[in-house]
Design an enzyme around this catalytic site. Structure first.
Site, PDB file in Angstrom:
ATOM      1  N   HIS A   1     -41.027  12.408  78.075  1.00 15.99           N
ATOM      2  CA  HIS A   1     -40.876  13.856  77.872  1.00 15.99           C
ATOM      3  C   HIS A   1     -40.382  14.518  79.151  1.00 15.99           C
ATOM      4  CE1 HIS A   1     -42.021  17.985  76.665  1.00 15.99           C
ATOM      5  NE2 HIS A   1     -42.397  18.091  77.922  1.00 15.99           N
ATOM      6  N   GLU A   2     -40.978  14.180  80.291  1.00 14.56           N
ATOM      7  CA  GLU A   2     -40.586  14.809  81.557  1.00 14.56           C
ATOM      8  C   GLU A   2     -39.185  14.387  81.981  1.00 14.56           C
ATOM      9  OE1 GLU A   2     -42.230  17.179  82.792  1.00 14.56           O
ATOM     10  OE2 GLU A   2     -43.984  16.955  81.495  1.00 14.56           O
TER      11      GLU A   2
ATOM     12  N   GLU B   1     -39.111  22.706  75.579  1.00 15.48           N
ATOM     13  CA  GLU B   1     -40.209  21.760  75.442  1.00 15.48           C
ATOM     14  C   GLU B   1     -40.077  20.965  74.147  1.00 15.48           C
ATOM     15  OE1 GLU B   1     -42.603  20.945  77.548  1.00 15.48           O
ATOM     16  OE2 GLU B   1     -41.761  22.311  79.038  1.00 15.48           O
TER      17      GLU B   1
END
Length: 324
Positions: free
Chosen positions: A183-184, A239
């Site tokens: 995700h990051e 996000e």
């Protein structure tokens, strides 16, 4: 004699101050009598007409609006998911911003960085390197584990990865950690940092113009409205996009995408109180779980296309490459 000399000098200093003050007062009176009656502040005519009633203001606003629109439309790009977004900073500028942030973080946490080649460092590094290889992103990648109870991790532009040790128990296993790191890293893959820097640059200029030509209070009110209507929704959109891209990356790296649901369920159980999604920079955990569940079939296809072996063989392969 010394005391007398000091008194005399003090009297002279007082007299000089009075003379200077009198000269300033005379100058001020002269200015008021001769110039002030003809002076008009910007934005008014005879102290009665507001700035927005002036023809020159609307000429200026029209030209500025046209130039801004052209600039905006010529800097639109597609994200990896096909979303149209505004980016007006170069990758070099983005990396420079990342280097500046990296120096600050290293200065703050330099005494709490877990030493390299320890078991925890090798564990995090192994997972991170598999995700990086799957992303095919170039950069001067560095992985740092910070000894802190915080449940957090982030990646700076240019490839600086930070993982707080307090997050590791929550991830439970490599698939859980891969969910977070993918995700990051997906944020960097999609250049979300450049997107936010671009928006901040444009909105900062807009606030400045409003403060100068309209009213500083209007600029403050506009900042609050912009945060609620633009910044927060855009942050949640980024996000969500990082969740989607990250799921693909962890699948290509031969991790189990279905484990992402279990991680976010553990995240949800560990939450105490979360603000309403409308006021949050992140989507609600429940909406993230629902989105990830809908993306898993596509991620599973990516994993099958990568010809991933079973978990034991995969870990052995990356161990031989030195990612331990």
């Amino acid at each position: 004699m010394l005391l007398l000399g000091l008194r005399q000098r003090a009297l002279v200093s007082v007299q000089q101050h009075r003379i200077a003050h009198g000269f300033k007062q005379q100058t001020r009176n002269f200015y008021n009598n001769n110039y002030n009656r003809n002076y008009r502040r910007f934005g008014s005519r005879g102290d009665t007409e507001p700035v927005w009633r002036r023809r020159s203001f609307w000429y200026f606003s029209g030209i500025t609006g046209v130039c801004t629109t052209v600039y905006y439309r010529t800097h639109l790009e597609e994200s990896p998911t096909g979303r149209r977004r505004f980016i007006a900073v170069s990758p070099e500028y983005e990396r420079m911003a990342g280097q500046s942030a990296y120096a600050q973080i290293m200065s703050e946490y330099r005494h709490r960085i877990v030493p390299q080649n320890t078991q925890t460092d090798r564990y995090v590094r192994r997972v991170a390197m598999r995700i990086i290889q799957a992303s095919k992103l170039e950069g001067d990648w560095e992985v740092h584990v910070i000894d802190s109870p915080e449940k957090n991790a982030f990646v700076l532009p240019g490839g600086k990865i930070f993982v707080f040790s307090g997050l590791l128990p929550l991830t439970e296993n490599e698939d859980g950690l891969a969910t977070v790191l993918a995700h990051e890293i997906a944020h960097q893959y999609a250049r979300h940092s450049a997107e936010k820097l671009s928006a901040a640059r444009v909105m900062g200029l807009l606030y400045t113009l409003v403060a100068i030509f309209v009213d500083p209070n209007a600029a403050q009110a506009g900042r609050a409205v912009t945060t609620l209507l633009l910044d927060l929704p855009n942050s949640r959109e980024c996000e969500q996009e990082a969740d989607q891209i990250g799921l693909q990356l962890m699948a290509v790296a031969c991790y189990d995408p279905a484990q992402a649901i279990q991680l976010w369920q553990r995240m949800q159980n560990s939450e105490r109180m979360a603000p309403p999604q409308l006021l949050n920079t992140h989507p609600s955990t429940q909406s993230r779980i629902e989105n990830i569940r809908s993306w898993i079939p596509s991620a599973e296809m990516k994993r099958e296309a990568a010809n991933c072996p079973n978990t034991d063989i995969t870990n052995s392969f990356f161990s031989q490459l030195g990612f331990q």
